[in-house]
Design a protein around this motif. Structure first.
Motif, mmCIF file in Angstrom:
data_model
loop_
_atom_site.group_PDB
_atom_site.id
_atom_site.type_symbol
_atom_site.label_atom_id
_atom_site.label_comp_id
_atom_site.label_asym_id
_atom_site.label_seq_id
_atom_site.Cartn_x
_atom_site.Cartn_y
_atom_site.Cartn_z
ATOM 1 N N VAL A 74 31.747 36.634 25.604
ATOM 2 C CA VAL A 74 32.994 36.948 26.522
ATOM 3 C C VAL A 74 34.418 37.003 24.595
ATOM 4 C CG1 VAL A 74 35.756 35.430 27.288
ATOM 5 C CG2 VAL A 74 33.437 35.455 28.235
ATOM 6 N N GLU A 75 33.950 36.066 23.859
ATOM 7 C CA GLU A 75 34.215 36.305 22.396
ATOM 8 C C GLU A 75 34.682 38.090 22.059
ATOM 9 O OE1 GLU A 75 34.624 34.796 18.018
ATOM 10 O OE2 GLU A 75 32.742 35.128 18.724
ATOM 11 N N ARG A 76 33.368 38.459 22.305
ATOM 12 C CA ARG A 76 32.882 39.741 21.777
ATOM 13 C C ARG A 76 33.418 40.789 22.521
ATOM 14 N NH1 ARG A 76 27.976 39.642 21.178
ATOM 15 N NH2 ARG A 76 27.332 39.517 23.005
ATOM 16 N N ALA A 77 33.465 40.888 23.567
ATOM 17 C CA ALA A 77 34.337 41.399 24.614
ATOM 18 C C ALA A 77 36.338 40.938 24.433
ATOM 19 C CB ALA A 77 33.654 41.036 25.768
ATOM 20 N N ALA A 78 36.582 40.407 23.996
ATOM 21 C CA ALA A 78 37.447 40.445 24.399
ATOM 22 C C ALA A 78 38.004 41.080 23.060
ATOM 23 C CB ALA A 78 38.240 38.572 23.688
ATOM 24 N N ARG A 79 37.746 41.203 21.641
ATOM 25 C CA ARG A 79 37.630 42.052 21.000
ATOM 26 C C ARG A 79 38.225 43.279 21.829
ATOM 27 N NH1 ARG A 79 37.537 38.679 16.757
ATOM 28 N NH2 ARG A 79 36.093 37.300 16.394
ATOM 29 N N GLY A 80 37.558 44.034 22.677
ATOM 30 C CA GLY A 80 37.763 45.221 23.088
ATOM 31 C C GLY A 80 39.248 45.198 23.983
ATOM 32 N N TRP A 81 39.994 44.518 23.872
ATOM 33 C CA TRP A 81 40.818 44.541 24.857
ATOM 34 C C TRP A 81 42.145 43.838 24.112
ATOM 35 C CZ3 TRP A 81 41.196 45.261 30.561
ATOM 36 C CH2 TRP A 81 39.528 45.405 30.566
ATOM 37 N N THR A 82 43.754 44.500 25.161
ATOM 38 C CA THR A 82 44.743 43.686 23.928
ATOM 39 C C THR A 82 44.772 42.705 25.262
ATOM 40 O OG1 THR A 82 46.455 45.549 24.976
ATOM 41 C CG2 THR A 82 45.076 46.127 22.944
ATOM 42 N N GLY A 83 46.086 42.009 24.107
ATOM 43 C CA GLY A 83 46.238 40.381 25.724
ATOM 44 C C GLY A 83 47.278 41.385 26.609
ATOM 45 N N SER A 84 48.008 42.876 26.261
ATOM 46 C CA SER A 84 48.744 43.276 26.882
ATOM 47 C C SER A 84 48.000 44.505 27.935
ATOM 48 C CB SER A 84 50.353 44.087 26.814
ATOM 49 O OG SER A 84 49.513 45.092 25.620
ATOM 50 N N GLY A 85 46.951 44.321 27.872
ATOM 51 C CA GLY A 85 46.535 44.816 28.793
ATOM 52 C C GLY A 85 45.643 44.201 29.654
ATOM 53 N N LEU A 86 45.292 43.324 28.796
ATOM 54 C CA LEU A 86 44.532 42.084 30.123
ATOM 55 C C LEU A 86 45.445 41.552 30.962
ATOM 56 C CD1 LEU A 86 42.416 40.004 27.440
ATOM 57 C CD2 LEU A 86 41.745 41.559 29.678
ATOM 58 N N ARG A 87 46.695 40.914 30.546
ATOM 59 C CA ARG A 87 47.645 41.123 31.429
ATOM 60 C C ARG A 87 48.079 42.229 32.476
ATOM 61 N NH1 ARG A 87 49.068 38.287 27.165
ATOM 62 N NH2 ARG A 87 50.570 40.108 26.703
ATOM 63 N N ARG A 88 48.134 43.596 32.552
ATOM 64 C CA ARG A 88 48.176 44.655 33.167
ATOM 65 C C ARG A 88 47.269 44.500 35.048
ATOM 66 N NH1 ARG A 88 50.237 46.945 29.084
ATOM 67 N NH2 ARG A 88 47.988 48.443 28.436
ATOM 68 N N GLY A 89 45.844 43.842 33.207
ATOM 69 C CA GLY A 89 44.379 44.388 34.652
ATOM 70 C C GLY A 89 44.694 43.672 35.513
#
Length: 141
Positions: free
Chosen positions: A88-103
């Motif tokens: 999960v930590e490794r994967a989180a590096r490939g996302w932005t907080g705003s991208g996750l919220r939009r997701g």
């Protein structure tokens, strides 16, 4: 017992799906979704709930990373199972907080459509996955 075998395969495909989604492997996510949809009696709302759960875990970790939390603290504070934290930590590096919220917003819309639109659940799930992947890629550019 075929039901138990089906559920076990379903669980494996769900893990494969959420892992592929987290790291941005579109082909892997769609392949895992196909595996899930092969079995009669799958619950599309449950599939969407598993995706949402993974996005929420990524959001927690990403938010803590953005706050500058050290890795050791991050593992404790994130609430992610120790056996899954590294992935999960490794994967989180490939996302932005705003991208996750939009997701997460995209998943809420997909949930509403699954429950009320009468559209093909397969099409709705595939569309949600592709839109999530687009959010991941958009945030990295």
């Amino acid at each position: 017992d075929l039901g138990r075998i089906g559920r076990r395969i379903d669980e494996e495909h769900l893990r494969e799906l959420t892992s592929a989604l987290a790291i941005g492997n579109t082909a892997g996510a769609l392949r895992a979704l196909d595996g899930i949809l092969l079995f009669k009696g799958y619950d599309e709302v449950r599939v969407l709930a598993n995706i949402t759960h993974r996005i929420l875990a990524l959001m927690r970790v990403r938010d803590l990373m953005d706050q500058g939390m050290k890795r050791e603290e991050l593992a404790r504070a994130s609430g992610v199972w120790p056996s899954q934290f590294e992935e999960v930590e490794r994967a989180a590096r490939g996302w932005t907080g705003s991208g996750l919220r939009r997701g997460l917003d995209l998943l809420a819309c997909a949930d509403r459509e699954l429950k009320s639109s009468g559209k093909s659940s397969r099409l709705l799930l595939e569309t949600a996955l592709l839109r999530l992947m687009a959010e991941r890629k958009a945030g990295r550019n």
